[in-house]
Design a protein around this motif. Structure first.
Motif, mmCIF file in Angstrom:
data_model
loop_
_atom_site.group_PDB
_atom_site.id
_atom_site.type_symbol
_atom_site.label_atom_id
_atom_site.label_comp_id
_atom_site.label_asym_id
_atom_site.label_seq_id
_atom_site.Cartn_x
_atom_site.Cartn_y
_atom_site.Cartn_z
ATOM 1 N N ARG A 1 -13.653 -1.958 -5.388
ATOM 2 C CA ARG A 1 -12.376 -2.529 -5.796
ATOM 3 C C ARG A 1 -12.616 -3.862 -6.481
ATOM 4 N N LEU B 1 -6.584 -5.860 -1.755
ATOM 5 C CA LEU B 1 -5.766 -4.756 -1.273
ATOM 6 C C LEU B 1 -4.379 -5.268 -0.889
ATOM 7 N N TYR B 2 -3.371 -4.450 -1.036
ATOM 8 C CA TYR B 2 -2.014 -4.766 -0.586
ATOM 9 C C TYR B 2 -1.649 -3.834 0.556
ATOM 10 N N CYS B 3 -1.098 -4.394 1.622
ATOM 11 C CA CYS B 3 -0.723 -3.608 2.794
ATOM 12 C C CYS B 3 0.644 -4.062 3.299
ATOM 13 N N GLU C 1 5.507 -6.664 2.706
ATOM 14 C CA GLU C 1 4.340 -6.440 1.869
ATOM 15 C C GLU C 1 3.517 -7.721 1.819
ATOM 16 N N LYS D 1 -0.504 -9.440 0.462
ATOM 17 C CA LYS D 1 -1.770 -9.303 -0.255
ATOM 18 C C LYS D 1 -2.870 -9.690 0.718
ATOM 19 N N CYS E 1 -6.089 -1.238 5.458
ATOM 20 C CA CYS E 1 -4.714 -1.377 5.932
ATOM 21 C C CYS E 1 -4.681 -0.646 7.275
ATOM 22 N N CYS F 1 -3.652 -6.203 7.583
ATOM 23 C CA CYS F 1 -4.901 -6.093 6.832
ATOM 24 C C CYS F 1 -6.048 -6.398 7.777
ATOM 25 N N THR G 1 -6.209 2.093 0.470
ATOM 26 C CA THR G 1 -5.534 2.024 -0.821
ATOM 27 C C THR G 1 -4.266 1.195 -0.672
ATOM 28 N N ASP G 2 -3.785 0.653 -1.771
ATOM 29 C CA ASP G 2 -2.612 -0.213 -1.722
ATOM 30 C C ASP G 2 -1.422 0.462 -1.041
ATOM 31 N N TYR G 3 -0.840 -0.262 -0.097
ATOM 32 C CA TYR G 3 0.359 0.151 0.648
ATOM 33 C C TYR G 3 0.201 1.500 1.355
#
Length: 120
Positions: free
Chosen positions: A17, A21-23, A37, A39, A47, A65, A87-89
């Motif tokens: 990456r 990552l966003y979680c 949400e 970062k 996540c 996170c 993966t994001d969210y």
């Protein structure tokens, strides 16, 4: 020459990456809408969704996170299950997104096997 798409796919899947990552993040929430949400830091690559069940009735969900995937286990007065994803969210749902990488890996292996078998 026909093997080039397979090689490019393998290279693309092995690249790390480039961004954080966003979680979703919340603590002991009853509903997903209670999560926000966030970062993650560059070191946090998972996540996490932890579902805690107390006395078989009261259920709460925590999301965050993490640099590693914590282990499930017994907690005071109950039991905790843990799902991790990368993966994001991906921790949107109550159970996270288990199996995405396993499915992707299986598809990649099947594609390589097919390409080698048919002479592509």
């Amino acid at each position: 020459m026909k093997l080039l798409p397979v090689v490019l796919l393998v290279v693309a899947l092995s690249v790390q990456r480039a961004s954080s990552l966003y979680c979703y993040k919340c603590e002991n929430a009853k509903y997903h809408k209670d999560c926000k949400e966030v970062k993650c830091s560059d070191m946090e690559i998972h996540c996490v969704t932890a579902t805690s069940e107390f006395s078989g009735q009261n259920i709460s969900v925590s999301k965050w996170c993490s640099p590693t995937c914590p282990k499930p286990g017994e907690i005071k007065g109950g039991k905790r299950t843990v799902d991790c994803c990368q993966t994001d969210y991906c921790n949107r749902g109550a159970g996270g997104a288990r199996g995405n990488y396993a499915l992707l890996g299986a598809a990649l292996l099947a594609s390589c096997f097919y390409a080698l078998r048919t002479g592509l």
